[in-house]
Design a protein around this motif. Structure first.
Motif, PDB file in Angstrom:
ATOM      1  N   LEU A 196       0.826  -1.211   0.000  1.00  0.00           N
ATOM      2  CA  LEU A 196       0.000   0.000   0.000  1.00  0.00           C
ATOM      3  C   LEU A 196       0.858   1.258   0.000  1.00  0.00           C
ATOM      4  CD1 LEU A 196      -2.793   1.435   0.343  1.00  0.00           C
ATOM      5  CD2 LEU A 196      -2.463   1.201   2.807  1.00  0.00           C
ATOM      6  N   VAL A 197       1.947   1.247   0.755  1.00  0.00           N
ATOM      7  CA  VAL A 197       2.790   2.449   0.845  1.00  0.00           C
ATOM      8  C   VAL A 197       3.895   2.456  -0.215  1.00  0.00           C
ATOM      9  CG1 VAL A 197       2.292   2.733   3.299  1.00  0.00           C
ATOM     10  CG2 VAL A 197       4.334   1.441   2.604  1.00  0.00           C
ATOM     11  N   GLY A 198       3.860   1.504  -1.136  1.00  0.00           N
ATOM     12  CA  GLY A 198       4.777   1.510  -2.274  1.00  0.00           C
ATOM     13  C   GLY A 198       6.189   1.048  -1.982  1.00  0.00           C
ATOM     14  N   LEU A 199       6.351   0.136  -1.026  1.00  0.00           N
ATOM     15  CA  LEU A 199       7.698  -0.314  -0.651  1.00  0.00           C
ATOM     16  C   LEU A 199       7.837  -1.838  -0.745  1.00  0.00           C
ATOM     17  CD1 LEU A 199       8.386   1.919   2.494  1.00  0.00           C
ATOM     18  CD2 LEU A 199       9.268   2.235   0.173  1.00  0.00           C
ATOM     19  N   SER A 200       7.094  -2.460  -1.648  1.00  0.00           N
ATOM     20  CA  SER A 200       7.125  -3.922  -1.745  1.00  0.00           C
ATOM     21  C   SER A 200       8.511  -4.454  -2.073  1.00  0.00           C
ATOM     22  CB  SER A 200       6.115  -4.403  -2.791  1.00  0.00           C
ATOM     23  OG  SER A 200       6.337  -3.763  -4.042  1.00  0.00           O
ATOM     24  N   ASP A 201       9.335  -3.649  -2.757  1.00  0.00           N
ATOM     25  CA  ASP A 201      10.701  -4.090  -3.093  1.00  0.00           C
ATOM     26  C   ASP A 201      11.712  -3.727  -2.014  1.00  0.00           C
ATOM     27  OD1 ASP A 201      10.387  -1.379  -3.571  1.00  0.00           O
ATOM     28  OD2 ASP A 201      11.864  -1.334  -5.197  1.00  0.00           O
ATOM     29  N   LYS A 202      11.249  -3.142  -0.906  1.00  0.00           N
ATOM     30  CA  LYS A 202      12.166  -2.713   0.156  1.00  0.00           C
ATOM     31  C   LYS A 202      11.901  -3.442   1.482  1.00  0.00           C
ATOM     32  CE  LYS A 202      14.030   0.894  -2.136  1.00  0.00           C
ATOM     33  NZ  LYS A 202      13.339   0.745  -3.418  1.00  0.00           N
ATOM     34  N   ALA A 203      11.104  -4.495   1.457  1.00  0.00           N
ATOM     35  CA  ALA A 203      10.692  -5.150   2.698  1.00  0.00           C
ATOM     36  C   ALA A 203      11.868  -5.649   3.526  1.00  0.00           C
ATOM     37  CB  ALA A 203       9.745  -6.313   2.396  1.00  0.00           C
ATOM     38  N   GLY A 204      12.963  -6.062   2.872  1.00  0.00           N
ATOM     39  CA  GLY A 204      14.113  -6.584   3.597  1.00  0.00           C
ATOM     40  C   GLY A 204      15.205  -5.572   3.881  1.00  0.00           C
ATOM     41  N   ARG A 205      14.958  -4.298   3.523  1.00  0.00           N
ATOM     42  CA  ARG A 205      15.954  -3.246   3.743  1.00  0.00           C
ATOM     43  C   ARG A 205      15.866  -2.706   5.169  1.00  0.00           C
ATOM     44  NH1 ARG A 205      17.686  -0.824  -1.069  1.00  0.00           N
ATOM     45  NH2 ARG A 205      17.801  -2.444  -2.686  1.00  0.00           N
ATOM     46  N   TYR A 206      16.960  -2.052   5.585  1.00  0.00           N
ATOM     47  CA  TYR A 206      17.019  -1.436   6.912  1.00  0.00           C
ATOM     48  C   TYR A 206      16.850   0.080   6.769  1.00  0.00           C
ATOM     49  CZ  TYR A 206      18.603  -5.894   8.770  1.00  0.00           C
ATOM     50  OH  TYR A 206      18.660  -7.210   9.142  1.00  0.00           O
ATOM     51  N   PRO A 207      16.419   0.779   7.834  1.00  0.00           N
ATOM     52  CA  PRO A 207      16.183   2.224   7.742  1.00  0.00           C
ATOM     53  C   PRO A 207      17.351   3.021   7.173  1.00  0.00           C
ATOM     54  CG  PRO A 207      15.243   1.390   9.764  1.00  0.00           C
ATOM     55  CD  PRO A 207      15.968   0.232   9.131  1.00  0.00           C
ATOM     56  N   ALA A 208      18.584   2.614   7.490  1.00  0.00           N
ATOM     57  CA  ALA A 208      19.749   3.354   6.999  1.00  0.00           C
ATOM     58  C   ALA A 208      19.857   3.321   5.478  1.00  0.00           C
ATOM     59  CB  ALA A 208      21.025   2.785   7.617  1.00  0.00           C
ATOM     60  N   GLU A 209      19.178   2.380   4.843  1.00  0.00           N
ATOM     61  CA  GLU A 209      19.235   2.240   3.383  1.00  0.00           C
ATOM     62  C   GLU A 209      18.094   2.976   2.688  1.00  0.00           C
ATOM     63  OE1 GLU A 209      20.509  -2.007   2.249  1.00  0.00           O
ATOM     64  OE2 GLU A 209      19.493  -2.275   4.187  1.00  0.00           O
ATOM     65  N   LEU A 210      17.258   3.670   3.449  1.00  0.00           N
ATOM     66  CA  LEU A 210      16.073   4.311   2.894  1.00  0.00           C
ATOM     67  C   LEU A 210      16.198   5.825   2.881  1.00  0.00           C
ATOM     68  CD1 LEU A 210      13.337   2.255   4.807  1.00  0.00           C
ATOM     69  CD2 LEU A 210      14.314   1.755   2.563  1.00  0.00           C
ATOM     70  N   SER A 211      15.474   6.451   1.974  1.00  0.00           N
ATOM     71  CA  SER A 211      15.382   7.914   1.957  1.00  0.00           C
ATOM     72  C   SER A 211      14.402   8.358   3.036  1.00  0.00           C
ATOM     73  CB  SER A 211      14.894   8.388   0.592  1.00  0.00           C
ATOM     74  OG  SER A 211      13.541   7.975   0.386  1.00  0.00           O
ATOM     75  N   GLY A 212      14.349   9.669   3.267  1.00  0.00           N
ATOM     76  CA  GLY A 212      13.421  10.199   4.268  1.00  0.00           C
ATOM     77  C   GLY A 212      11.975   9.871   3.943  1.00  0.00           C
ATOM     78  N   GLY A 213      11.600  10.020   2.671  1.00  0.00           N
ATOM     79  CA  GLY A 213      10.230   9.716   2.287  1.00  0.00           C
ATOM     80  C   GLY A 213       9.891   8.248   2.458  1.00  0.00           C
ATOM     81  N   GLN A 214      10.851   7.375   2.139  1.00  0.00           N
ATOM     82  CA  GLN A 214      10.629   5.945   2.319  1.00  0.00           C
ATOM     83  C   GLN A 214      10.494   5.593   3.803  1.00  0.00           C
ATOM     84  OE1 GLN A 214      14.095   4.612   0.179  1.00  0.00           O
ATOM     85  NE2 GLN A 214      12.956   4.303  -1.729  1.00  0.00           N
ATOM     86  N   LYS A 215      11.293   6.232   4.649  1.00  0.00           N
ATOM     87  CA  LYS A 215      11.174   5.996   6.097  1.00  0.00           C
ATOM     88  C   LYS A 215       9.792   6.399   6.596  1.00  0.00           C
ATOM     89  CE  LYS A 215      16.100   6.710   7.103  1.00  0.00           C
ATOM     90  NZ  LYS A 215      17.099   7.609   7.728  1.00  0.00           N
ATOM     91  N   GLN A 216       9.292   7.523   6.082  1.00  0.00           N
ATOM     92  CA  GLN A 216       7.975   7.954   6.538  1.00  0.00           C
ATOM     93  C   GLN A 216       6.894   7.000   6.051  1.00  0.00           C
ATOM     94  OE1 GLN A 216       6.373   9.024   8.942  1.00  0.00           O
ATOM     95  NE2 GLN A 216       7.043  11.156   8.825  1.00  0.00           N
ATOM     96  N   ARG A 217       7.070   6.420   4.886  1.00  0.00           N
ATOM     97  CA  ARG A 217       6.120   5.425   4.390  1.00  0.00           C
ATOM     98  C   ARG A 217       6.114   4.185   5.283  1.00  0.00           C
ATOM     99  NH1 ARG A 217       4.185   6.031  -0.922  1.00  0.00           N
ATOM    100  NH2 ARG A 217       4.796   8.040  -1.793  1.00  0.00           N
ATOM    101  N   VAL A 218       7.288   3.807   5.773  1.00  0.00           N
ATOM    102  CA  VAL A 218       7.354   2.692   6.727  1.00  0.00           C
ATOM    103  C   VAL A 218       6.600   3.067   8.000  1.00  0.00           C
ATOM    104  CG1 VAL A 218       8.870   1.206   8.108  1.00  0.00           C
ATOM    105  CG2 VAL A 218       9.580   1.915   5.813  1.00  0.00           C
TER     106      VAL A 218
END
Length: 346
Positions: A129-151
């Motif tokens: 739903l939040v558009g991060l299906s390809d990032k499920a196994g990533r850690y916060p340090a690997e994400l942008s600010g917008g992606q972190k907020q989506r998490v």
């Protein structure tokens, strides 16, 4: 969905010291199913107000009702139940760095003791739903600010809440990312029928997604109503100050600094014409010229959208002689065109 009834909140006051009044008596209702914005300056009481909703703070007096439940009357078990029905997203995301995207979203379900199969069935659709299906196994340090907020948003939705609180959730994001997060919140509000209560000092955020707004100043709600109505016709001076830099046409400082409250011989009137509702689509500027004569200058203009409704403004100047002013005022009365006299100048 949320009702504040005579709510006050004081901090301190021990050992003979005076208490600090964060909220001085709040009466306000948050409509179910709406996106409601609470705006105000830093220190106005916004964060205290929102923390009362999920019991992170309790009122000194008065009641906070969430879907009819008195938050202040709940014991610890009751508060835990309440908090599962109230999701919250934060300015700085508050993710656990040692957990993946999947595990961060799953955390509140693990704490609630839900089995792994049910967790998986709920977490994966939220990540999609939040558009991060390809990032499920990533850690916060690997994400942008917008992606972190989506998490953070997915995690807030994990317990299937009926109310979502947003505490300056876009303040740490760039404008483009902010817009994408706001679109996501609008989608969630619409598709999940979720009530959203957000606090912010960013007028653009409220203008974009909130259907209702309340303005808080020095611990009091000083103005509230439909976002369009409050933004286009602000009554309280605090609201006017907050909106002055973000709504409508702007005049350069060198023009504003020379304006006078009363006209002198040979001066021109500077008037803001405000277009909304029926007047938004009528050729009223051309009709004004036909009414008072061709000596009309357009000094500034802007077209905007507030809570999905069109809004425009023009700053014009014309001679401030009595005959022209009388004709202009008569025209405004006949057409219903809203105006604001900014002042007079040479």
């Amino acid at each position: 969905m949320v009702a504040f009834e005579g709510v006050t909140k004081h901090f301190g006051g021990a050992n003979g010291q005076p208490a600090f009044t964060a909220l001085g008596g709040i009466d306000y209702a948050v409509p179910k199913g709406a996106i409601t914005g609470i705006i105000g300056r830093s220190g106005a009481g916004k964060s205290t107000l929102i923390r009362l909703v999920n019991g992170l703070e309790l009122p000194t007096s008065g009641k906070v009702l969430v879907d009819g439940v008195d938050v202040g009357a709940l014991d610890e078990a009751g508060l835990r139940t309440l908090r599962r029905s109230v999701g919250m997203i934060f300015q700085h995301f508050n993710l656990l760095s040692s957990r993946t995207v999947y595990d961060n979203v799953a955390l509140p379900l693990e704490i609630a003791g839900i089995d792994r199969k049910t967790i998986d069935a709920r977490v994966r659709p939220l990540i999609d739903l939040v558009g991060l299906s390809d990032k499920a196994g990533r850690y916060p340090a690997e994400l942008s600010g917008g992606q972190k907020q989506r998490v953070g948003i997915a995690r807030a939705l994990a317990t299937e809440p009926k109310l979502l609180l947003s505490d300056e959730a876009t303040s740490a994001l760039d404008p483009e990312t902010t817009q994408s997060i706001l679109e996501l919140l609008k989608t969630i509000n619409r598709d999940l029928d979720l009530t959203v209560l957000l606090i912010t000092h960013e007028m653009e955020v409220v203008k974009t997604i909130a259907s209702e707004v309340a303005v808080i100043d020095k611990g009091l709600i000083v103005e509230s109503g439909r976002t369009f109505d409050v933004f286009t016709r602000p009554r309280h001076e605090t609201t006017q100050a907050l909106l002055s830099a973000s709504i409508g046409a702007k005049l350069p400082e060198w023009i504003r600094s020379d304006l006078k409250a009363e006209p002198a011989a040979g001066d021109r009137a500077l008037v803001r014409l405000i277009f909304f509702g029926e007047t938004a689509f009528q050729p009223l500027t051309a009709r004004l010229v036909a009414e008072i004569g061709p000596d009309v200058n357009i000094l500034a203009g802007a077209i905007d959208e507030i809570a999905g409704e069109p809004f425009g403004s023009l700053v014009v100047s014309y001679p401030a002689d009595p005959v022209t002013l009388e004709r202009a005022n008569r025209f405004y009365q006949q057409t219903g065109l809203a105006t604001e006299v900014l002042g007079y100048g040479a």
